[in-house]
Design a protein around this motif. Structure first.
Motif, mmCIF file in Angstrom:
data_model
loop_
_atom_site.group_PDB
_atom_site.id
_atom_site.type_symbol
_atom_site.label_atom_id
_atom_site.label_comp_id
_atom_site.label_asym_id
_atom_site.label_seq_id
_atom_site.Cartn_x
_atom_site.Cartn_y
_atom_site.Cartn_z
ATOM 1 N N ASN B 34 0.829 -1.202 0.000
ATOM 2 C CA ASN B 34 0.000 0.000 0.000
ATOM 3 C C ASN B 34 0.869 1.260 0.000
ATOM 4 O OD1 ASN B 34 -2.351 1.379 -0.053
ATOM 5 N ND2 ASN B 34 -2.866 1.069 2.097
ATOM 6 N N MET B 35 2.003 1.191 -0.679
ATOM 7 C CA MET B 35 2.876 2.366 -0.717
ATOM 8 C C MET B 35 2.735 3.130 -2.026
ATOM 9 S SD MET B 35 6.247 1.469 1.495
ATOM 10 C CE MET B 35 6.847 0.091 0.590
ATOM 11 N N GLY B 36 1.632 2.873 -2.733
ATOM 12 C CA GLY B 36 1.375 3.642 -3.938
ATOM 13 C C GLY B 36 2.137 3.114 -5.140
ATOM 14 N N ALA B 37 2.084 3.902 -6.213
ATOM 15 C CA ALA B 37 2.638 3.459 -7.487
ATOM 16 C C ALA B 37 4.162 3.421 -7.474
ATOM 17 C CB ALA B 37 2.148 4.372 -8.603
ATOM 18 N N ASN B 38 4.767 4.242 -6.625
ATOM 19 C CA ASN B 38 6.231 4.341 -6.608
ATOM 20 C C ASN B 38 6.753 4.110 -5.194
ATOM 21 O OD1 ASN B 38 8.911 4.940 -7.080
ATOM 22 N ND2 ASN B 38 8.477 6.790 -8.267
ATOM 23 N N PRO B 39 6.789 2.829 -4.770
ATOM 24 C CA PRO B 39 7.138 2.520 -3.381
ATOM 25 C C PRO B 39 8.551 2.965 -2.991
ATOM 26 C CG PRO B 39 6.938 0.501 -4.674
ATOM 27 C CD PRO B 39 6.437 1.618 -5.527
ATOM 28 N N VAL B 40 9.481 2.941 -3.932
ATOM 29 C CA VAL B 40 10.852 3.351 -3.609
ATOM 30 C C VAL B 40 10.863 4.830 -3.220
ATOM 31 C CG1 VAL B 40 13.188 3.598 -4.500
ATOM 32 C CG2 VAL B 40 11.834 1.595 -5.118
ATOM 33 N N GLU B 41 10.222 5.626 -4.049
ATOM 34 C CA GLU B 41 10.124 7.055 -3.768
ATOM 35 C C GLU B 41 9.394 7.283 -2.441
ATOM 36 O OE1 GLU B 41 8.665 10.365 -6.752
ATOM 37 O OE2 GLU B 41 6.945 9.507 -5.737
ATOM 38 N N PHE B 42 8.361 6.487 -2.195
ATOM 39 C CA PHE B 42 7.588 6.622 -0.956
ATOM 40 C C PHE B 42 8.478 6.384 0.265
ATOM 41 C CE2 PHE B 42 4.792 5.169 2.432
ATOM 42 C CZ PHE B 42 3.793 6.121 2.395
ATOM 43 N N ILE B 43 9.281 5.327 0.211
ATOM 44 C CA ILE B 43 10.176 5.023 1.335
ATOM 45 C C ILE B 43 11.215 6.133 1.498
ATOM 46 C CG2 ILE B 43 12.001 3.452 2.107
ATOM 47 C CD1 ILE B 43 10.357 1.164 0.828
#
Lengths: 334, 204
Positions: B34-43
């Motif tokens: 559930n970290m959206g379309a771009n999990p790397v950017e989210f983290i």
């Protein structure tokens, strides 16, 4: 705006609204009324999302309601072999500053935007200035599916199955004069339904531009749908520009006006950051952006543990568009 | 306000747990995809944001003590500083691993060529000696020099805020909020150090 009658509290002496006092603009459209809870929820979510990934509790819960299917478009061989980015990612991760600047804002804040009825004003150096209704536009050429890579200047990319028609069909309809060397594409900028427009962040309305030969290239399309359905508001409904060999910001969304001009337009992003965004904005792994390397890209939907992909010259469309720029110094004309 | 030893200990333990919640949330969102379309950017954004929050909180300790007499915040400063370092490490690790897969060529190029990456890298590098010298033993051993070393926190904070401001394309409202908090915290220090305060006190 709430009408003054709506503000009278119960118990104040009397209700003196005549039907004629209620302006048409005060009546909530039926579809909006039925979705009122959803919209309030979306607005709340938008506010939470402002915190940019730092504070939001359950970040991406927004559910996207599908749009009506587009009947009778033709499949093409474009994009064969590419794995499509999911509908959910395409419709929830957007740069559309008219609805807010974070990626989640457009999906959350665009519910009030009305993409129908719609028409595009065609003006400038053309033999046939005037308005063309969306329905008329769709009759200019058969609708096709085009699966294109979309490379954002920020270093991420998607593969999107657009449905649309070649821009050249509209250009032929408009009958440009000999003076028409460039085309300006102007997007909607309605502060009532596009909350981002209320902030003077960019020079609204959003303006993009193409050179005439770029606009006439068969790859350049006006998209009206994706995944066989009409466009979501956050993707630029009802009609937007798609130029797959250029960075995503070149694709003006929710187009209301197309102007044929003699001089190279000063686009919105050129005005906002002249050293960062050029007129051409061709995808080019060798020309660095001051903030981002353009050598690689992150493919949206590839998961947490996946490597960046090498970015291709002209986003992989060199064969079709390379000749447009022969002899040009692409470092200078970035 | 003097608190009992027990209350003090409770506050410290609570902070330890509360400061872990952003990480717990990240793991939870990760497990649930559930970290959206771009999990790397989210983290990257999430860990970076929390490092900055911890950093600014650690800088707020002294003013909270001096201005509002809240002595109980003083023992929390070290933990806030270490949490800043902890989230900065996660942030840097996400950048090195998830974003660039330890491609040192690419990473070196990115750091040299892009000002926002460079200042972020500088902030992280400068915070390493602070983390190493944060224990009681080092405080005792370094004596006066310890204070001098730990003044590095000011350039670190400035670099960290710049890192955020320069990252953002156009809407710099969020980074400016952090910048203005830092500005207030710095103004307080200049005010205290420069004797402006005593000058004003006299003239009033």
């Amino acid at each position: 705006m709430p009408h003054v009658c709506g503000l009278l509290k119960k118990g104040t002496d009397m209700l003196i609204c005549k039907p004629s006092d209620i302006k048409p603009s005060d009546i909530t459209p039926q579809n909006i009324f039925h979705r009122r809870r959803e919209i309030i929820k979306a607005a709340g979510l938008g506010a939470i999302m402002l915190a940019n990934g730092g504070f939001s509790p359950a970040a991406f819960a927004a559910e996207i309601v599908h749009k009506p299917k587009i009947p009778g478009f033709r499949k093409t061989s474009h994009g064969g072999g590419e794995k499509l980015t999911s509908y959910e990612d395409i419709t929830t991760y957007n740069n559309f500053y008219e609805f807010g600047t974070s990626k989640e804002n457009p999906a959350a804040n665009s519910a009030l935007f009305k993409p129908s009825p719609w028409s595009i004003t065609v003006e400038g150096e053309v033999g046939k200035p005037g308005k063309i209704a969306l329905e008329e536009l769709l009759k200019l050429a058969p609708l096709e599916e085009r699966i294109y890579r979309m490379r954002c200047v920020e270093g991420w990319s998607m593969v999107i199955p657009w449905v649309g028609l070649p821009l050249s069909a509209l250009i032929k309809w408009a009958k440009p004069t000999g003076n028409a060397k460039f085309i300006e594409f102007i997007s909607a900028a309605d502060p009532n339904t596009m909350p981002g427009v209320r902030a003077p962040l960019l020079d609204w309305p959003y303006l993009e531009g193409l050179r005439m030969d770029e606009a006439m290239n068969p790859l350049t399309i006006l998209a009206v749908g994706l995944y066989g359905e009409q466009l979501q508001n956050q993707n630029g409904a009802p009609v937007r520009l798609v130029v797959p060999w250029k960075y995503g910001f070149k694709g003006g969304k929710s187009l209301v006006r197309i102007r044929f001009v003699e001089k190279m337009p000063q686009t919105t992003w050129m005005r906002a950051g002249p050293t960062e965004y050029g007129f051409y904005a061709n995808v080019n792994p060798e020309v660095e952006h001051p903030r981002w390397s353009q050598a690689t890209e992150r493919r949206i939907g590839s998961g947490l543990f996946s490597r960046r992909l090498p970015t291709q010259m002209f986003n992989g469309y060199s064969e079709q568009v390379g000749q447009l720029y022969s002899g040009m110094d692409l470092r200078k004309h970035f | 306000m003097a608190l009992t030893k027990n209350t003090q200990r409770l506050i410290k333990r609570s902070l330890f747990v509360v400061a872990l919640l952003p990480l717990v949330r990240l793991i939870w969102l990760g497990i649930n995809e559930n970290m959206g379309a771009n999990p790397v950017e989210f983290i990257e954004h999430s860990t970076g944001t929390w490092a900055l929050v911890a950093l600014l909180l650690s800088l707020a300790v002294t003013p909270m003590h001096k201005l509002f007499g809240l002595a109980w915040v003083l023992p929390l400063r070290r933990m806030l500083g270490l949490y800043m370092f902890f989230y900065a490490c996660l942030h840097f690790l996400a950048y090195l691993w998830l974003d660039h897969w330890f491609d040192w060529n690419e990473i070196g190029h990115d750091i040299i060529k892009h000002p926002y990456v460079l200042v972020g890298f500088a902030a992280f590098t400068l915070s390493i000696p602070l983390a190493i010298t944060s224990n009681d033993y080092m405080v005792r051993k370094l004596k006066k020099r310890w204070k001098v070393i730990h003044r590095l926190v000011y350039p670190i904070a400035i670099f960290a805020v710049l890192h955020y401001v320069w990252l953002v394309k156009k809407d710099i409202f969020q980074p400016l909020m952090y910048a203005s908090v830092l500005l207030m915290l710095m103004i307080y220090r200049v005010w205290f150090l420069s004797g402006i305060k005593s000058y004003f006190n006299k003239s009033i």
